[in-house]
Design a protein around this motif. Structure first.
Motif, PDB file in Angstrom:
ATOM      1  N   THR A   1      12.720  73.297  24.414  1.00  0.00           N
ATOM      2  CA  THR A   1      13.498  73.543  25.638  1.00  0.00           C
ATOM      3  C   THR A   1      14.031  72.221  26.198  1.00  0.00           C
ATOM      4  N   LEU A   2      13.188  71.197  26.200  1.00  0.00           N
ATOM      5  CA  LEU A   2      13.627  69.886  26.703  1.00  0.00           C
ATOM      6  C   LEU A   2      14.758  69.326  25.845  1.00  0.00           C
ATOM      7  N   ILE A   3      14.654  69.530  24.521  1.00  0.00           N
ATOM      8  CA  ILE A   3      15.717  69.051  23.624  1.00  0.00           C
ATOM      9  C   ILE A   3      17.014  69.793  23.940  1.00  0.00           C
ATOM     10  N   GLY A   4      16.883  71.122  24.144  1.00  0.00           N
ATOM     11  CA  GLY A   4      18.065  71.920  24.488  1.00  0.00           C
ATOM     12  C   GLY A   4      18.693  71.464  25.791  1.00  0.00           C
ATOM     13  N   LEU A   5      17.860  71.164  26.779  1.00  0.00           N
ATOM     14  CA  LEU A   5      18.355  70.731  28.094  1.00  0.00           C
ATOM     15  C   LEU A   5      18.951  69.319  28.022  1.00  0.00           C
ATOM     16  N   GLY A   6      18.319  68.475  27.196  1.00  0.00           N
ATOM     17  CA  GLY A   6      18.706  67.060  27.201  1.00  0.00           C
ATOM     18  C   GLY A   6      19.723  66.692  26.145  1.00  0.00           C
ATOM     19  N   ARG A   7      20.246  67.705  25.403  1.00  0.00           N
ATOM     20  CA  ARG A   7      21.159  67.378  24.302  1.00  0.00           C
ATOM     21  C   ARG A   7      22.419  66.668  24.795  1.00  0.00           C
ATOM     22  N   GLN A   8      22.991  67.188  25.906  1.00  0.00           N
ATOM     23  CA  GLN A   8      24.233  66.592  26.409  1.00  0.00           C
ATOM     24  C   GLN A   8      23.977  65.223  27.024  1.00  0.00           C
ATOM     25  N   SER A   9      22.886  65.137  27.775  1.00  0.00           N
ATOM     26  CA  SER A   9      22.599  63.835  28.408  1.00  0.00           C
ATOM     27  C   SER A   9      22.256  62.783  27.363  1.00  0.00           C
ATOM     28  N   PHE A  10      21.798  63.251  26.153  1.00  0.00           N
ATOM     29  CA  PHE A  10      21.465  62.307  25.093  1.00  0.00           C
ATOM     30  C   PHE A  10      22.721  61.563  24.625  1.00  0.00           C
ATOM     31  N   PHE A  11      23.855  62.317  24.503  1.00  0.00           N
ATOM     32  CA  PHE A  11      25.085  61.669  24.050  1.00  0.00           C
ATOM     33  C   PHE A  11      25.628  60.706  25.110  1.00  0.00           C
TER      34      PHE A  11
END
Lengths: 41, 326
Positions: free
Chosen positions: B194-204
């Motif tokens: 879930t955290l990966i899903g939430l943070g995918r955009q902020s990661f880029f």
């Protein structure tokens, strides 16, 4: 002795499952899980 | 005069054609990992529709994970007790499975056990801790089990008597299940995806606009304490599994503690042929649960720690260990 214990445990387990099915526990459990919000603190 | 055929010893002949359990067990573990997280298949293949079944097995599959197709019996028991409902079907299933195969689900089905086996295989060797520490530490899981049900059970009784609302409020997030809140399977298969899903955009955006050290520090301090604790437990789980094979199953898992009670009286067990056995320590060396197999009775043994992984059966060079049922 061990076989008797295993047979008794199976009997108790089977009785518990039967009681659960009679009380429609799967439906209750389904509702509980439906309303459960997973932790994401 | 001896012919070349007659020079082959019977034991060597036996070893050459001996059935090995390792590969079938790993295949079953892999299939189980996919099956218990079968809801994930709907994300990969949108045509496949998998609905979770409200059914509990004596393994670790968290109710916190959106991918779970079935659930851990421990989680369902805690969840039902918090409502309060008595978990008849879950208890009955645990009793039935325990009476027939004991702790075999830990060795063959549990995804957390499979992950620990992979870590041990990656490491390539089994490290053992001192017998004294092992003997005292393996009782810890029973304490975790009792602690979990002391909280959940007392809450259920209080709620059933109509007096539990303040107790529930005091317990906070632990009210729905003390072990559900901290279990590593929930963090691994629930929180982290879930955290990966939430943070995918902020990661880029993190890659294009790297934050300052002060920003990273501020974000770390803002991490909720329970999330930090759960991630620490998960890191600890991986480190411990690297150091000691099946660390979680040996010393922490309350599901393992619950099934260990039934393992002692289960139908399935192992036996040791005293004629073939030379008391070489190969079986004990390969046992991931550090069981003193040679000290157990040869007719049939059901050690509470045994997860029926069959590593000892595969390791025996004389084929003296085999399944015994009943």
């Amino acid at each position: 002795m061990k076989r008797t214990s295993a047979a008794f445990t199976m009997l108790v387990g089977l009785t518990a499952v039967m009681i659960g099915l009679y009380l429609k526990e799967l439906g209750t459990l389904s509702q509980i899980l439906h309303g459960y919000v997973p932790f994401l603190p | 005069m001896a012919t070349p055929e007659s020079t082959v010893k019977p034991e060597e002949d036996l070893r050459r054609f001996k059935f090995k359990w390792t590969l079938p067990r790993m295949i079953v573990q892999l299939i189980s990992l996919v099956a218990v997280n079968a809801v994930a298949l709907t994300l990969i293949f949108p045509n496949i529709k998998v609905q979770p079944i409200p059914f509990g097995l004596p393994i670790l599959v968290s109710v916190n994970s959106h991918l779970s197709a079935v659930y851990s019996a421990m989680d369902l028991m805690q969840l039902e007790l918090s409502q309060p409902e008595f978990p008849f079907i879950v208890v009955g299933t645990v009793l039935l499975i325990g009476a027939v195969v004991g702790r075999a689900f830990c060795g063959w089905v549990c995804p957390i056990g499979f992950i620990q086996d992979i870590i041990t295989n990656l490491k390539g060797r089994l490290d053992f801790i001192s017998p004294r520490t092992h003997q005292s530490s393996k009782k810890l899981k029973y304490l975790f089990f009792l602690g979990t049900f002391l909280i959940s059970g007392s809450l259920a009784v209080a709620l059933a008597l109509g007096e539990g609302s303040s107790y529930r409020a005091a317990l906070g997030i632990l009210a729905t299940g003390p072990f559900i809140a901290i279990s590593p399977d929930g963090t691994l298969f629930g929180t982290i995806p879930t955290l990966i899903g939430l943070g995918r955009q902020s990661f880029f955006s993190f890659l294009t606009h790297p934050p300052t050290i002060q920003q990273v520090w501020t974000d770390l301090l803002a991490t909720p304490p329970l999330l930090a604790l759960r991630i620490l437990i998960l890191i600890g789980f991986f480190c411990a599994a690297w150091r000691v094979p099946r660390f979680w199953c040996r010393y922490v898992c309350p599901t393992g503690a619950m099934m260990a009670v039934f393992q002692k009286y289960s139908v399935a067990g192992l036996k040791r042929d005293p004629v073939k056995c030379t008391k070489c320590p190969h079986c004990e060396i390969k046992c991931p649960m550090q069981i003193n197999i040679l000290d157990l009775p040869w007719e049939k043994f059901n050690d509470p720690e045994c997860i029926m992984c069959m590593e000892c059966v595969d390791a025996c060079p004389h084929g003296s260990l085999s399944i015994k049922a009943p």
